[in-house]
Design a protein around this motif. Structure first.
Motif, mmCIF file in Angstrom:
data_model
loop_
_atom_site.group_PDB
_atom_site.id
_atom_site.type_symbol
_atom_site.label_atom_id
_atom_site.label_comp_id
_atom_site.label_asym_id
_atom_site.label_seq_id
_atom_site.Cartn_x
_atom_site.Cartn_y
_atom_site.Cartn_z
ATOM 1 N N TYR A 1 1.199 -0.954 0.169
ATOM 2 C CA TYR A 1 -0.260 0.395 0.040
ATOM 3 C C TYR A 1 1.114 0.760 0.259
ATOM 4 O O TYR A 1 0.762 2.296 -0.633
ATOM 5 N N THR A 2 1.531 1.313 0.513
ATOM 6 C CA THR A 2 3.099 2.523 0.558
ATOM 7 C C THR A 2 3.167 2.890 -0.751
ATOM 8 O O THR A 2 3.286 3.942 -0.827
ATOM 9 N N ILE A 3 4.046 1.785 -1.582
ATOM 10 C CA ILE A 3 4.368 1.800 -2.478
ATOM 11 C C ILE A 3 3.031 2.290 -4.023
ATOM 12 O O ILE A 3 3.501 2.977 -4.595
ATOM 13 N N ASP A 4 2.518 1.737 -3.435
ATOM 14 C CA ASP A 4 1.287 1.958 -4.425
ATOM 15 C C ASP A 4 0.344 3.425 -3.786
ATOM 16 O O ASP A 4 -0.028 3.865 -5.190
ATOM 17 N N VAL A 5 0.165 3.658 -3.095
ATOM 18 C CA VAL A 5 -0.311 5.145 -2.971
ATOM 19 C C VAL A 5 0.796 6.120 -2.537
ATOM 20 O O VAL A 5 0.478 6.952 -3.255
ATOM 21 N N PRO A 6 1.209 6.754 -1.097
ATOM 22 C CA PRO A 6 1.589 7.705 -0.863
ATOM 23 C C PRO A 6 3.031 7.215 -1.717
ATOM 24 O O PRO A 6 3.027 8.904 -2.192
ATOM 25 N N ILE A 7 3.665 6.822 -2.060
ATOM 26 C CA ILE A 7 5.053 7.008 -2.930
ATOM 27 C C ILE A 7 4.297 7.217 -4.327
ATOM 28 O O ILE A 7 5.043 8.742 -4.404
ATOM 29 N N SER A 8 3.533 6.538 -5.176
ATOM 30 C CA SER A 8 2.981 6.690 -6.520
ATOM 31 C C SER A 8 3.013 8.339 -6.580
ATOM 32 O O SER A 8 2.947 8.713 -8.007
ATOM 33 N N SER A 9 2.018 9.062 -5.180
ATOM 34 C CA SER A 9 1.356 10.062 -5.573
ATOM 35 C C SER A 9 1.758 11.094 -4.933
ATOM 36 O O SER A 9 1.859 12.266 -4.915
ATOM 37 N N GLY A 10 3.653 10.689 -4.442
ATOM 38 C CA GLY A 10 3.623 12.057 -3.102
ATOM 39 C C GLY A 10 3.257 12.602 -2.113
ATOM 40 O O GLY A 10 3.575 13.539 -2.004
ATOM 41 N N ASP A 11 2.399 11.065 -2.314
ATOM 42 C CA ASP A 11 1.835 12.520 -0.696
ATOM 43 C C ASP A 11 2.399 11.592 0.771
ATOM 44 O O ASP A 11 2.273 11.012 1.647
ATOM 45 N N TYR A 12 3.927 13.243 1.213
ATOM 46 C CA TYR A 12 4.392 12.549 1.933
ATOM 47 C C TYR A 12 3.730 13.008 3.543
ATOM 48 O O TYR A 12 4.366 11.680 4.039
ATOM 49 N N GLN B 1 0.889 11.247 3.721
ATOM 50 C CA GLN B 1 0.089 9.858 4.220
ATOM 51 C C GLN B 1 1.054 8.647 4.562
ATOM 52 O O GLN B 1 1.340 7.470 4.694
ATOM 53 N N LEU B 2 2.850 9.214 3.647
ATOM 54 C CA LEU B 2 3.688 8.274 3.319
ATOM 55 C C LEU B 2 4.822 8.521 5.263
ATOM 56 O O LEU B 2 4.724 7.048 5.669
ATOM 57 N N ALA B 3 4.309 9.356 5.871
ATOM 58 C CA ALA B 3 4.779 8.920 7.164
ATOM 59 C C ALA B 3 4.074 8.907 8.261
ATOM 60 O O ALA B 3 4.709 8.227 9.037
ATOM 61 N N LEU B 4 2.815 8.782 7.818
ATOM 62 C CA LEU B 4 1.607 7.903 8.758
ATOM 63 C C LEU B 4 1.816 6.910 8.285
ATOM 64 O O LEU B 4 1.752 5.882 9.569
ATOM 65 N N MET B 5 2.082 6.439 7.414
ATOM 66 C CA MET B 5 1.792 4.932 7.182
ATOM 67 C C MET B 5 3.830 3.815 7.590
ATOM 68 O O MET B 5 3.351 3.037 7.827
ATOM 69 N N MET B 6 4.383 5.123 7.592
ATOM 70 C CA MET B 6 6.095 4.692 8.716
ATOM 71 C C MET B 6 5.672 4.311 9.536
ATOM 72 O O MET B 6 6.363 3.832 10.472
ATOM 73 N N ALA B 7 4.704 5.691 10.701
ATOM 74 C CA ALA B 7 4.110 5.395 11.835
ATOM 75 C C ALA B 7 3.348 4.082 12.065
ATOM 76 O O ALA B 7 3.984 3.455 12.845
ATOM 77 N N VAL B 8 2.859 3.547 11.279
ATOM 78 C CA VAL B 8 2.285 2.283 11.925
ATOM 79 C C VAL B 8 3.582 1.226 11.294
ATOM 80 O O VAL B 8 2.835 -0.047 11.832
ATOM 81 N N MET B 9 3.501 0.754 10.425
ATOM 82 C CA MET B 9 5.020 0.163 9.688
ATOM 83 C C MET B 9 6.128 0.535 10.974
ATOM 84 O O MET B 9 5.784 -1.198 11.378
ATOM 85 N N VAL B 10 6.428 0.684 11.846
ATOM 86 C CA VAL B 10 6.534 1.351 13.351
ATOM 87 C C VAL B 10 6.191 0.127 14.327
ATOM 88 O O VAL B 10 6.366 -0.452 15.439
ATOM 89 N N GLY B 11 4.675 0.629 14.201
ATOM 90 C CA GLY B 11 4.285 0.332 15.644
ATOM 91 C C GLY B 11 3.690 -1.176 15.410
ATOM 92 O O GLY B 11 3.903 -1.699 16.388
ATOM 93 N N VAL B 12 3.366 -1.685 13.950
ATOM 94 C CA VAL B 12 3.079 -3.203 13.942
ATOM 95 C C VAL B 12 4.719 -4.000 14.080
ATOM 96 O O VAL B 12 4.128 -4.980 14.749
ATOM 97 N N LEU B 13 5.408 -3.186 14.297
ATOM 98 C CA LEU B 13 7.022 -3.667 14.340
ATOM 99 C C LEU B 13 6.693 -4.592 15.869
ATOM 100 O O LEU B 13 7.787 -5.315 16.242
#
Length: 590
Positions: A53-64, A66-78
């Motif tokens: 999802y991170t590659i296909d949505v925030p990175i592809s669209s350049g939405d920084y 949402q990218l930061a939000l996804m990074m936080a979610v992934m850190v939380g999951v880890l």
């Protein structure tokens, strides 16, 4: 097949069911572990999906943002995955240690209550293996076996489901290497199982050899067999080394092969996925996710082979432990009679006894020892003398007849009540690796230090004990090896005295001591026997000439009975034994 080398069936449901009954006291922790395993399996495919999802949505669209939000979610999951992994490892290990603690306690309690006949037929090394090695193997069933296998299988199922939900074509490409992986895993499992069996057999041989030869080291050195025994040990140790190297070899082959197969699967996904990306049939994030899925999928498959072998060995160990726990080879204690005091009358009436089937060592034995009487049993080795005291204390049960103490059959007594009033001094004295005082007291806290000292003075060993480093707190080491035979015999005599038995049995009690020590024991015996019933078993006829009655036993039957003088006048078995010993003494003197 040898019990030490055979393999178990993984899905031996009756054994597994019995095993998990031991989890009963820890149901909360067990259910929590299951919950953690399920949670871990659910979280496993989450990271690749988040990456996709991170590659296909925030990175592809350049939405920084949402990218930061996804990074936080992934850190939380880890972080959550780390906590789940910690909980899984800790809970499974905790549960395993508590369960094997309980099993070991039950097993030891079982062993100490088994009758002596069981120990006659069972090697000590095998029992030690059950209590220590088998139970340690069993702990792996909890920490690395069943629970971990369930988690791995759940993870595989969920990953496959998520993969097909994401893209069925890439899923088929990813799973194309599964048959090859499963085949290599099966081959590894069989090879490593055989190697583990060889290692287990080698360890068993090694332990038995070392235990036996350290115990009999004096024989090795007396006959100058050090070099020969060293060669034997070197051969057994070499077999142990070779078995371990074979298991290492299989691991060394399997894991690189598994990695190559996984890498081949990854290569196929990248090759096919790249074409689909160029054709705009799939996204870059989807291909990246599948590369991660492959790693997540093949890792538990590689681990399952180890899990299977761990579980197999655990099942074998569990089966052996359960057979010992289920053994009914113990003295049945159904008696309820527990008098505070004994008079000390002993009667054997029509007693027949055999250690093995119908090979009777006592035949229709009739013997009465009245209260306060001293009766001596004499006869050749193997005549059945020691069997008499084994039966009196119910170390063995008779085949036919009756044994009475104070006119009450021994089976009607509570076992502890019966044995508490019978004191035994054996020829082969066993002392534990502990202090002299603890070897005398044997855990009876009612016996005070003052009482022990008083008994030691009566026996004549108080001064000897006081000269030792630490006195009564001197550690006699294993089997009392730091003391002489006579000293150990005297300590065992003190042990019998402090427990104040009403019935005293001396089994060859003075046959292994020098004349001075024998004199000390005889003087102490005179004091101890006052007011007590005494049964004396001896080869030295000189030690029992003052007995109230002498019983001559030959091949399990009473041949003669009477006083020393009466038996000499009969000129029968006893007189013949007396003449033989007299000639032996004259021969030694001359």
């Amino acid at each position: 097949m040898n019990q030490e080398t055979k393999s178990g069936q993984i899905f031996d449901l009756p054994t597994l069911k019995r095993l998990y009954t031991f989890v009963g006291p820890y149901k909360k922790q067990f259910y929590l572990l299951i919950l953690v395993i399920v949670l871990g399996a659910i979280l496993a495919p989450l990271s690749p999906l988040l990456i996709k999802y991170t590659i296909d949505v925030p990175i592809s669209s350049g939405d920084y943002g949402q990218l930061a939000l996804m990074m936080a979610v992934m850190v939380g999951v880890l972080i959550v995955q780390g906590l789940v992994q910690f909980s899984n490892t800790y809970l499974s290990g905790w549960l395993g240690q508590y369960v094997i603690r309980d099993i070991r306690v039950q097993l030891y309690e079982k062993i100490i209550n088994l009758r002596l006949k069981f120990f006659d037929n069972t090697p000590i090394g095998r029992l030690v293996t059950r209590v220590i090695s088998d139970i340690e193997t069993l702990s792996n069933v909890f920490s690395e076996g069943m629970a971990a296998m369930v988690g791995d299988i759940m993870q595989l199922v969920l990953i496959i489901a998520v993969m097909f939900y994401t893209d069925w074509r890439l899923s088929l490409i990813s799973l194309s290497m599964i048959p090859l992986m499963l085949f290599s895993t099966y081959v590894f499992k069989e090879k490593i199982k055989d190697a583990f069996n060889e290692v287990r057999a080698a360890v068993s041989n090694l332990n038995s050899f070392v235990q036996e030869h350290i115990t009999g080291m004096h024989i090795v050195q007396i006959f100058s067999s050090e070099d020969k025994e060293y060669e034997k040990f070197e051969k057994i140790n070499t077999e142990h080394r070779d078995a371990n190297i074979r298991s290492i070899l299989y691991y060394s082959i399997y894991f690189p092969v598994a990695d190559v197969i996984a890498a081949a699967g990854t290569g196929l996904v990248v090759w096919y996925g790249s074409k689909q990306i160029l054709n705009e049939n799939v996204t870059f994030g989807t291909v990246t996710a599948f590369v991660m899925f492959i790693n997540l999928f093949f890792r538990p498959i590689r681990q399952l082979a180890d899990r299977f072998n761990t579980l197999q060995m655990g099942i074998v160990s569990t089966d052996r432990i359960l057979k010992l726990l289920d053994s009914d080879d113990y003295t049945v204690d159904e008696g309820t009679y527990h008098p505070e005091t004994f008079r000390g009358k002993v009667e054997f009436k029509d007693v027949w006894f055999a250690y093995n089937d119908e090979e009777y060592v006592l035949k229709n034995l009739n013997l009465t020892v009245n209260e306060g009487e001293t009766v001596a049993l004499v006869g050749a080795t193997g005549a059945g003398k020691s069997s008499v005291i084994n039966l009196l204390s119910r170390f063995y049960d008779i085949n036919k007849g009756h044994i009475y103490v104070d006119d009450v059959e021994v089976r009607d007594y509570e076992l502890l009540a019966l044995r508490r009033h019978i004191g035994v001094v054996l020829q082969d004295v066993f002392l534990f690796s502990d202090t002299i005082e603890n070897n005398i007291r044997l855990g009876n806290t009612d016996i005070t230090h003052e009482r022990i000292v008083e008994a030691a003075k009566l026996v004549g060993v108080h001064e000897f004990i006081e000269r030792l480093p630490g006195g009564y707190h001197y550690n006699v080491m294993e089997r009392g090896s730091t003391l002489s035979v006579g000293q150990r015999q005297l300590i065992s005599f003190v042990r019998a005295m402090v427990h104040d038995p009403k019935i005293l049995v001396l089994d060859e009690a003075t046959s292994s001591v020098d004349s001075e020590t024998e004199y000390l024991i005889q003087k102490a015996t005179e004091t101890l026997m006052k007011g007590r019933t005494a049964i004396v078993i001896a080869h030295r006829l000189s030690t029992i000439q003052e007995a109230d009655k002498i019983i001559v036993i030959d091949r399990g039957e009473i041949k003669e009975a009477g006083t020393h003088e009466e038996l000499l006048e009969k000129n029968g078995f006893y007189a013949n034994l007396h003449r033989m010993q007299y000639k032996e003494v004259l021969r030694i003197i001359s």
